[in-house]
Motif scaffolding. Sequence first.
Motif, PDB file in Angstrom:
ATOM      1  N   ILE A 169       7.529  12.102  -8.092  1.00 28.62           N
ATOM      2  CA  ILE A 169       7.196  13.333  -7.375  1.00 28.62           C
ATOM      3  C   ILE A 169       8.254  14.379  -7.692  1.00 28.62           C
ATOM      4  CG2 ILE A 169       6.903  14.373  -5.106  1.00 28.62           C
ATOM      5  CD1 ILE A 169       5.916  11.566  -4.185  1.00 28.62           C
ATOM      6  N   LEU A 170       7.817  15.524  -8.184  1.00 24.47           N
ATOM      7  CA  LEU A 170       8.745  16.532  -8.702  1.00 24.47           C
ATOM      8  C   LEU A 170       9.164  17.565  -7.663  1.00 24.47           C
ATOM      9  CD1 LEU A 170       7.153  17.118 -12.210  1.00 24.47           C
ATOM     10  CD2 LEU A 170       9.185  15.792 -11.632  1.00 24.47           C
ATOM     11  N   ILE A 171       9.473  17.091  -6.468  1.00 32.00           N
ATOM     12  CA  ILE A 171      10.073  17.990  -5.497  1.00 32.00           C
ATOM     13  C   ILE A 171      11.506  17.529  -5.285  1.00 32.00           C
ATOM     14  CG2 ILE A 171       7.897  18.581  -4.387  1.00 32.00           C
ATOM     15  CD1 ILE A 171       8.595  16.681  -2.150  1.00 32.00           C
ATOM     16  N   PRO A 172      12.416  18.442  -4.996  1.00 36.91           N
ATOM     17  CA  PRO A 172      13.834  18.074  -4.894  1.00 36.91           C
ATOM     18  C   PRO A 172      14.061  16.986  -3.847  1.00 36.91           C
ATOM     19  CG  PRO A 172      13.565  20.442  -4.928  1.00 36.91           C
ATOM     20  CD  PRO A 172      12.193  19.859  -4.798  1.00 36.91           C
TER      21      PRO A 172
ATOM     22  N   MET B 174       0.839  -1.173   0.000  1.00 37.55           N
ATOM     23  CA  MET B 174       0.000   0.000   0.000  1.00 37.55           C
ATOM     24  C   MET B 174       0.888   1.242   0.000  1.00 37.55           C
ATOM     25  SD  MET B 174      -2.971   0.899   2.662  1.00 37.55           S
ATOM     26  CE  MET B 174      -3.437   2.569   2.918  1.00 37.55           C
ATOM     27  N   THR B 175       0.582   2.190  -0.833  1.00 36.99           N
ATOM     28  CA  THR B 175       1.350   3.415  -0.936  1.00 36.99           C
ATOM     29  C   THR B 175       0.994   4.345   0.222  1.00 36.99           C
ATOM     30  OG1 THR B 175       1.295   3.214  -3.306  1.00 36.99           O
ATOM     31  CG2 THR B 175       1.891   5.357  -2.441  1.00 36.99           C
ATOM     32  N   PRO B 176       2.012   4.884   0.912  1.00 37.52           N
ATOM     33  CA  PRO B 176       1.694   5.826   1.980  1.00 37.52           C
ATOM     34  C   PRO B 176       1.096   7.107   1.411  1.00 37.52           C
ATOM     35  CG  PRO B 176       4.058   5.693   1.629  1.00 37.52           C
ATOM     36  CD  PRO B 176       3.422   4.667   0.748  1.00 37.52           C
ATOM     37  N   ARG B 177       0.225   7.730   2.169  1.00 38.78           N
ATOM     38  CA  ARG B 177      -0.369   8.995   1.734  1.00 38.78           C
ATOM     39  C   ARG B 177       0.665  10.097   1.931  1.00 38.78           C
ATOM     40  NH1 ARG B 177      -6.518   9.632   2.977  1.00 38.78           N
ATOM     41  NH2 ARG B 177      -6.061  11.195   1.426  1.00 38.78           N
ATOM     42  N   LEU B 178       0.855  10.885   0.903  1.00 40.84           N
ATOM     43  CA  LEU B 178       1.850  11.940   0.945  1.00 40.84           C
ATOM     44  C   LEU B 178       1.192  13.291   0.729  1.00 40.84           C
ATOM     45  CD1 LEU B 178       4.571  10.321  -1.314  1.00 40.84           C
ATOM     46  CD2 LEU B 178       4.430  10.260   1.157  1.00 40.84           C
TER      47      LEU B 178
END
Length: 114
Positions: free
Chosen positions: A54-57, A1-5
């Motif tokens: 995810i496009l954050i550094p 299950m993917t954690p909620r981000l």
Amino acid sequence: MTPRLDTTRGRPFPAMVDALRDGALRADVLLIVTPEFSREVPGGLADFIDLLSILIPPTVLAGKPVALRSASPNRFGGTFSPLQLGHRLRPAGAEILTDRDPAVRRAHRPRRRA
């Protein structure tokens, strides 16, 4: 299950996601091998790609070479999942090594020796 981000509030990633992203960031090349079922990518792999995209550094996939391989019991040999993966990876900056990736058709059958 993917954690909620929640990436909009600058919250840190869970440790599991950090480890995944760090490993992919350190890799010279990513090799993604997947079965194909009903012309789809398995849900767990789609979640994995989403976490890397995810496009954050640091941007994990920017300029990262990625090779795609697939197998399927159908006659098309898993040709659909690499196409889907390419569509998911390219917007994140991944460099797909080839669009002519080999696929194994009828992967459930034993192969005859030459």
